[in-house]
Scaffold this motif. Structure first.
Motif, PDB file in Angstrom:
ATOM      1  N   TYR A   1       0.934  -1.280   0.070  1.00 54.04           N
ATOM      2  CA  TYR A   1      -0.227   0.137  -0.104  1.00 54.04           C
ATOM      3  C   TYR A   1       0.937   1.205   0.095  1.00 54.04           C
ATOM      4  N   ASN A   2       0.422   2.256  -0.612  1.00 49.86           N
ATOM      5  CA  ASN A   2       0.996   3.531  -0.569  1.00 49.86           C
ATOM      6  C   ASN A   2       0.580   4.166   1.027  1.00 49.86           C
ATOM      7  N   ASP A   3       1.635   4.779   1.848  1.00 47.58           N
ATOM      8  CA  ASP A   3       1.424   4.912   2.967  1.00 47.58           C
ATOM      9  C   ASP A   3       0.118   5.855   3.200  1.00 47.58           C
ATOM     10  N   SER A   4      -0.283   6.710   2.338  1.00 44.89           N
ATOM     11  CA  SER A   4      -1.389   7.445   2.448  1.00 44.89           C
ATOM     12  C   SER A   4      -2.674   6.674   2.461  1.00 44.89           C
ATOM     13  N   VAL A   5      -2.764   5.678   2.123  1.00 45.46           N
ATOM     14  CA  VAL A   5      -3.857   4.639   2.092  1.00 45.46           C
ATOM     15  C   VAL A   5      -3.989   3.704   3.298  1.00 45.46           C
ATOM     16  N   LYS A   6      -2.785   3.360   3.757  1.00 48.07           N
ATOM     17  CA  LYS A   6      -2.765   2.412   4.660  1.00 48.07           C
ATOM     18  C   LYS A   6      -3.667   2.470   5.880  1.00 48.07           C
ATOM     19  N   GLY A   7      -4.254   1.455   6.342  1.00 47.66           N
ATOM     20  CA  GLY A   7      -5.254   1.371   7.480  1.00 47.66           C
ATOM     21  C   GLY A   7      -6.734   1.740   6.811  1.00 47.66           C
ATOM     22  N   ARG A   8      -6.933   2.258   5.737  1.00 43.76           N
ATOM     23  CA  ARG A   8      -8.055   2.840   5.119  1.00 43.76           C
ATOM     24  C   ARG A   8      -8.594   1.935   3.797  1.00 43.76           C
ATOM     25  N   PHE A   9      -7.710   1.642   2.965  1.00 47.08           N
ATOM     26  CA  PHE A   9      -7.929   0.702   1.988  1.00 47.08           C
ATOM     27  C   PHE A   9      -7.422  -0.660   2.094  1.00 47.08           C
ATOM     28  N   THR A  10      -8.341  -1.491   1.239  1.00 45.77           N
ATOM     29  CA  THR A  10      -8.107  -3.085   1.530  1.00 45.77           C
ATOM     30  C   THR A  10      -8.169  -3.658   0.024  1.00 45.77           C
ATOM     31  N   ILE A  11      -6.651  -4.137  -0.309  1.00 45.05           N
ATOM     32  CA  ILE A  11      -6.821  -4.806  -1.746  1.00 45.05           C
ATOM     33  C   ILE A  11      -7.052  -6.357  -1.561  1.00 45.05           C
ATOM     34  N   SER A  12      -7.634  -7.015  -2.441  1.00 45.94           N
ATOM     35  CA  SER A  12      -7.879  -8.465  -2.254  1.00 45.94           C
ATOM     36  C   SER A  12      -8.416  -8.692  -3.840  1.00 45.94           C
ATOM     37  N   ARG A  13      -8.353 -10.260  -3.910  1.00 48.46           N
ATOM     38  CA  ARG A  13      -8.570 -10.828  -5.338  1.00 48.46           C
ATOM     39  C   ARG A  13      -9.371 -12.192  -4.885  1.00 48.46           C
TER      40      ARG A  13
END
Length: 127
Positions: free
Chosen positions: A60-72
């Motif tokens: 993750y980009n530091d600016s989105v860590k803890g707010r965004f979640t990537i999954s597949r």
């Protein structure tokens, strides 16, 4: 060849949530490292998040860590980006990306590492 089709996005107030989806066709999905980039007005493509072919490694980009979640979900040939606690600074066009070789940092955080791109989807966060 790989075709990436995105869905999701839209307009949301600050603090809200959105989910983006990206469905791939044309090549074995499980062979692809994937990710998300975004482009704000007048800006370059900025790295948001990336995920390995197995889904076991995420970045993750530091600016989105803890707010965004990537999954597949490899059974559905689909990747997701769950975006929570959205901020006005998250506004931009979000692009789904894929490549066979862009598996590891720092390469997987560079836009030039990805051969395949989705059509882009607008995310607008109002304050």
């Amino acid at each position: 060849q790989v075709q990436l089709v995105q869905s999701g996005g839209g307009l949301v107030q600050a603090g809200g949530s959105l989910r983006l989806s990206c469905t791939a066709s044309g090549r074995a999905f499980i062979n692809l490292a994937m990710g998300w980039f975004r482009q704000g007005p007048g800006k370059e493509h900025d790295f948001v998040a990336a995920i390995s072919w197995s889904g076991g490694n995420t970045y993750y980009n530091d600016s989105v860590k803890g707010r965004f979640t990537i999954s597949r979900d490899n059974a559905k040939n689909t990747m997701y980006l769950q975006m929570d606690s959205l901020e006005p600074e998250d506004t931009g066009v979000y692009y789904c990306v894929a490549d066979i070789n862009a598996g590891f940092p720092p390469r997987n955080q560079e836009a030039s590492a990805y051969e395949y791109w989705g059509q882009g989807t607008q995310v607008t966060v109002s304050s």
